[in-house]
Design a protein around this motif. Sequence first.
Motif, PDB file in Angstrom:
ATOM      1  N   SER A  31       1.112  -0.918  -0.261  1.00 27.84           N
ATOM      2  CA  SER A  31       0.323  -0.266  -0.014  1.00 27.84           C
ATOM      3  C   SER A  31       0.915   1.352  -0.001  1.00 27.84           C
ATOM      4  O   SER A  31       0.648   1.988  -0.420  1.00 27.84           O
ATOM      5  CB  SER A  31      -0.874   0.498   1.637  1.00 27.84           C
ATOM      6  N   ALA A  32       2.077   1.426   1.082  1.00 28.42           N
ATOM      7  CA  ALA A  32       3.010   2.510   0.517  1.00 28.42           C
ATOM      8  C   ALA A  32       3.521   2.675  -0.859  1.00 28.42           C
ATOM      9  O   ALA A  32       3.303   3.266  -0.937  1.00 28.42           O
ATOM     10  CB  ALA A  32       4.466   2.056   1.627  1.00 28.42           C
ATOM     11  N   LEU A  33       3.707   1.575  -1.835  1.00 31.75           N
ATOM     12  CA  LEU A  33       4.329   1.560  -3.014  1.00 31.75           C
ATOM     13  C   LEU A  33       3.179   1.885  -4.347  1.00 31.75           C
ATOM     14  O   LEU A  33       3.144   2.819  -4.449  1.00 31.75           O
ATOM     15  CB  LEU A  33       4.757   0.055  -3.712  1.00 31.75           C
ATOM     16  N   ARG A  34       1.629   2.012  -3.224  1.00 31.47           N
ATOM     17  CA  ARG A  34       0.442   2.843  -4.490  1.00 31.47           C
ATOM     18  C   ARG A  34       0.060   3.557  -3.988  1.00 31.47           C
ATOM     19  O   ARG A  34      -0.152   4.586  -5.361  1.00 31.47           O
ATOM     20  CB  ARG A  34      -0.818   1.222  -3.814  1.00 31.47           C
ATOM     21  N   ALA A  35       0.847   4.090  -2.810  1.00 34.61           N
ATOM     22  CA  ALA A  35       0.509   5.406  -2.499  1.00 34.61           C
ATOM     23  C   ALA A  35       1.939   6.278  -2.622  1.00 34.61           C
ATOM     24  O   ALA A  35       1.693   7.081  -3.086  1.00 34.61           O
ATOM     25  CB  ALA A  35       0.035   6.024  -1.101  1.00 34.61           C
ATOM     26  N   ALA A  36       2.628   5.793  -3.446  1.00 36.51           N
ATOM     27  CA  ALA A  36       3.886   6.752  -3.776  1.00 36.51           C
ATOM     28  C   ALA A  36       4.173   7.855  -4.343  1.00 36.51           C
ATOM     29  O   ALA A  36       5.171   8.697  -4.532  1.00 36.51           O
ATOM     30  CB  ALA A  36       5.301   5.695  -4.511  1.00 36.51           C
ATOM     31  N   HIS A  37       3.348   7.950  -5.567  1.00 39.08           N
ATOM     32  CA  HIS A  37       2.697   8.577  -6.334  1.00 39.08           C
ATOM     33  C   HIS A  37       2.256  10.145  -6.033  1.00 39.08           C
ATOM     34  O   HIS A  37       1.113  10.743  -6.365  1.00 39.08           O
ATOM     35  CB  HIS A  37       2.403   8.082  -8.035  1.00 39.08           C
ATOM     36  N   ARG A  38       2.998  10.888  -5.417  1.00 36.36           N
ATOM     37  CA  ARG A  38       2.570  11.922  -4.601  1.00 36.36           C
ATOM     38  C   ARG A  38       3.770  12.998  -4.952  1.00 36.36           C
ATOM     39  O   ARG A  38       4.990  13.009  -4.886  1.00 36.36           O
ATOM     40  CB  ARG A  38       2.764  11.295  -2.986  1.00 36.36           C
ATOM     41  N   PRO A  39       3.072  14.324  -4.781  1.00 32.69           N
ATOM     42  CA  PRO A  39       4.173  15.249  -4.948  1.00 32.69           C
ATOM     43  C   PRO A  39       5.123  15.507  -4.353  1.00 32.69           C
ATOM     44  O   PRO A  39       5.511  16.151  -2.464  1.00 32.69           O
ATOM     45  CB  PRO A  39       3.486  16.503  -5.806  1.00 32.69           C
ATOM     46  N   GLN A  40       6.449  15.893  -4.536  1.00 36.89           N
ATOM     47  CA  GLN A  40       7.728  16.304  -4.344  1.00 36.89           C
ATOM     48  C   GLN A  40       7.206  18.087  -3.953  1.00 36.89           C
ATOM     49  O   GLN A  40       7.804  18.938  -5.062  1.00 36.89           O
ATOM     50  CB  GLN A  40       8.625  15.924  -4.536  1.00 36.89           C
ATOM     51  N   PRO A  91       9.792  21.615  -2.631  1.00 39.73           N
ATOM     52  CA  PRO A  91       8.402  22.444  -3.511  1.00 39.73           C
ATOM     53  C   PRO A  91       8.704  22.255  -5.477  1.00 39.73           C
ATOM     54  O   PRO A  91       8.424  23.298  -6.189  1.00 39.73           O
ATOM     55  CB  PRO A  91       8.517  24.380  -3.072  1.00 39.73           C
ATOM     56  N   GLN A  92       9.466  21.062  -5.462  1.00 40.42           N
ATOM     57  CA  GLN A  92       9.496  21.024  -7.192  1.00 40.42           C
ATOM     58  C   GLN A  92       8.256  20.559  -7.700  1.00 40.42           C
ATOM     59  O   GLN A  92       8.040  21.039  -8.755  1.00 40.42           O
ATOM     60  CB  GLN A  92      10.966  20.297  -7.489  1.00 40.42           C
ATOM     61  N   TRP A  93       7.365  20.158  -6.766  1.00 40.61           N
ATOM     62  CA  TRP A  93       6.256  19.668  -7.100  1.00 40.61           C
ATOM     63  C   TRP A  93       6.316  18.506  -8.962  1.00 40.61           C
ATOM     64  O   TRP A  93       5.764  18.723  -9.782  1.00 40.61           O
ATOM     65  CB  TRP A  93       5.199  21.144  -8.330  1.00 40.61           C
ATOM     66  N   THR A  94       7.576  17.379  -8.581  1.00 44.59           N
ATOM     67  CA  THR A  94       7.205  17.023  -9.248  1.00 44.59           C
ATOM     68  C   THR A  94       7.329  15.079  -8.757  1.00 44.59           C
ATOM     69  O   THR A  94       7.036  15.253  -7.523  1.00 44.59           O
ATOM     70  CB  THR A  94       9.342  16.238  -9.639  1.00 44.59           C
ATOM     71  N   CYS A  95       7.462  13.854  -9.162  1.00 43.00           N
ATOM     72  CA  CYS A  95       6.301  12.512  -8.378  1.00 43.00           C
ATOM     73  C   CYS A  95       7.848  11.980  -7.591  1.00 43.00           C
ATOM     74  O   CYS A  95       9.010  12.006  -8.144  1.00 43.00           O
ATOM     75  CB  CYS A  95       6.353  11.554  -9.203  1.00 43.00           C
ATOM     76  N   ARG A  96       7.387  12.255  -6.250  1.00 44.32           N
ATOM     77  CA  ARG A  96       7.960  11.220  -5.347  1.00 44.32           C
ATOM     78  C   ARG A  96       8.944   9.948  -6.151  1.00 44.32           C
ATOM     79  O   ARG A  96       9.848   9.212  -5.665  1.00 44.32           O
ATOM     80  CB  ARG A  96       7.863  10.244  -4.534  1.00 44.32           C
ATOM     81  N   ALA A  97       7.740   9.302  -6.488  1.00 42.97           N
ATOM     82  CA  ALA A  97       8.227   7.554  -7.130  1.00 42.97           C
ATOM     83  C   ALA A  97       8.410   7.850  -8.136  1.00 42.97           C
ATOM     84  O   ALA A  97       9.191   6.878  -8.998  1.00 42.97           O
ATOM     85  CB  ALA A  97       6.505   7.149  -7.588  1.00 42.97           C
ATOM     86  N   CYS A  98       8.361   8.672  -9.267  1.00 46.57           N
ATOM     87  CA  CYS A  98       8.381   8.519 -10.899  1.00 46.57           C
ATOM     88  C   CYS A  98       9.832   9.240 -10.982  1.00 46.57           C
ATOM     89  O   CYS A  98      10.320   9.579 -12.590  1.00 46.57           O
ATOM     90  CB  CYS A  98       7.598   8.004 -11.760  1.00 46.57           C
ATOM     91  N   ALA A  99       9.699  10.864 -10.659  1.00 40.20           N
ATOM     92  CA  ALA A  99      10.418  11.861 -11.193  1.00 40.20           C
ATOM     93  C   ALA A  99       9.479  12.444 -11.907  1.00 40.20           C
ATOM     94  O   ALA A  99       9.969  13.853 -12.354  1.00 40.20           O
ATOM     95  CB  ALA A  99      11.767  11.461 -10.786  1.00 40.20           C
ATOM     96  N   GLY A 100       8.295  12.786 -12.710  1.00 44.73           N
ATOM     97  CA  GLY A 100       7.429  13.037 -13.606  1.00 44.73           C
ATOM     98  C   GLY A 100       7.224  14.491 -13.096  1.00 44.73           C
ATOM     99  O   GLY A 100       7.298  14.321 -11.905  1.00 44.73           O
ATOM    100  N   ALA A 124       0.883  10.632 -14.837  1.00 42.25           N
ATOM    101  CA  ALA A 124       0.176   9.581 -15.585  1.00 42.25           C
ATOM    102  C   ALA A 124      -0.512   8.736 -14.440  1.00 42.25           C
ATOM    103  O   ALA A 124      -1.438   8.577 -14.285  1.00 42.25           O
ATOM    104  CB  ALA A 124       0.735   8.702 -16.301  1.00 42.25           C
ATOM    105  N   GLU A 125       0.434   8.253 -13.261  1.00 42.45           N
ATOM    106  CA  GLU A 125       0.744   6.552 -12.516  1.00 42.45           C
ATOM    107  C   GLU A 125      -0.566   7.635 -11.060  1.00 42.45           C
ATOM    108  O   GLU A 125      -1.366   7.411 -10.169  1.00 42.45           O
ATOM    109  CB  GLU A 125       1.906   6.602 -11.875  1.00 42.45           C
ATOM    110  N   GLY A 126      -0.011   9.198 -10.827  1.00 43.52           N
ATOM    111  CA  GLY A 126      -0.057   9.917  -9.745  1.00 43.52           C
ATOM    112  C   GLY A 126      -1.924  10.449  -9.948  1.00 43.52           C
ATOM    113  O   GLY A 126      -2.734   9.851  -9.079  1.00 43.52           O
ATOM    114  N   ARG A 127      -1.364  10.645 -11.403  1.00 42.25           N
ATOM    115  CA  ARG A 127      -3.672  10.415 -11.827  1.00 42.25           C
ATOM    116  C   ARG A 127      -4.510   9.780 -11.709  1.00 42.25           C
ATOM    117  O   ARG A 127      -5.702   9.654 -11.278  1.00 42.25           O
ATOM    118  CB  ARG A 127      -3.750  11.353 -13.223  1.00 42.25           C
ATOM    119  N   LEU A 128      -3.753   8.381 -12.052  1.00 37.94           N
ATOM    120  CA  LEU A 128      -4.732   7.107 -12.368  1.00 37.94           C
ATOM    121  C   LEU A 128      -4.780   6.998 -10.719  1.00 37.94           C
ATOM    122  O   LEU A 128      -6.739   6.693 -10.181  1.00 37.94           O
ATOM    123  CB  LEU A 128      -4.120   6.421 -12.072  1.00 37.94           C
TER     124      LEU A 128
END
Length: 86
Positions: A7-16, A18-27, A32-36
């Motif tokens: 569940s931690a992995l599922r919730a990993a696509h959260r914003p970092q 103040p850069q507002w990049t993804c914590r999981a995939c750095a996009g 895309a995964e965060g939106r899903l």
Amino acid sequence: MNDQRASALRAAHRPQRPQWTCRACAGEWPCAEGRLELMREYADDRVGLLVYLAGLLVDAVQEVEGTPPNQVMDRFLSWAKSGESH
Ligand SMILES: [Zn+2]
């Protein structure tokens, strides 16, 4: 333990911030995964999703550098408004 990890992995696509990049995939967040993830989380509450994103947007517009506010707004909200066709 494994369930918690999953569940931690599922919730990993959260914003970092103040850069507002993804914590999981750095996009760029929302990726895309965060939106899903958000689509699933707010599957029955599109207004709630937009309110949540609008709240984050207020911070992001001030923190993201080099991107005009209207582009940040597009990035945060356009996909959520047109999500029916997803
Ligand atoms: Zn991501």
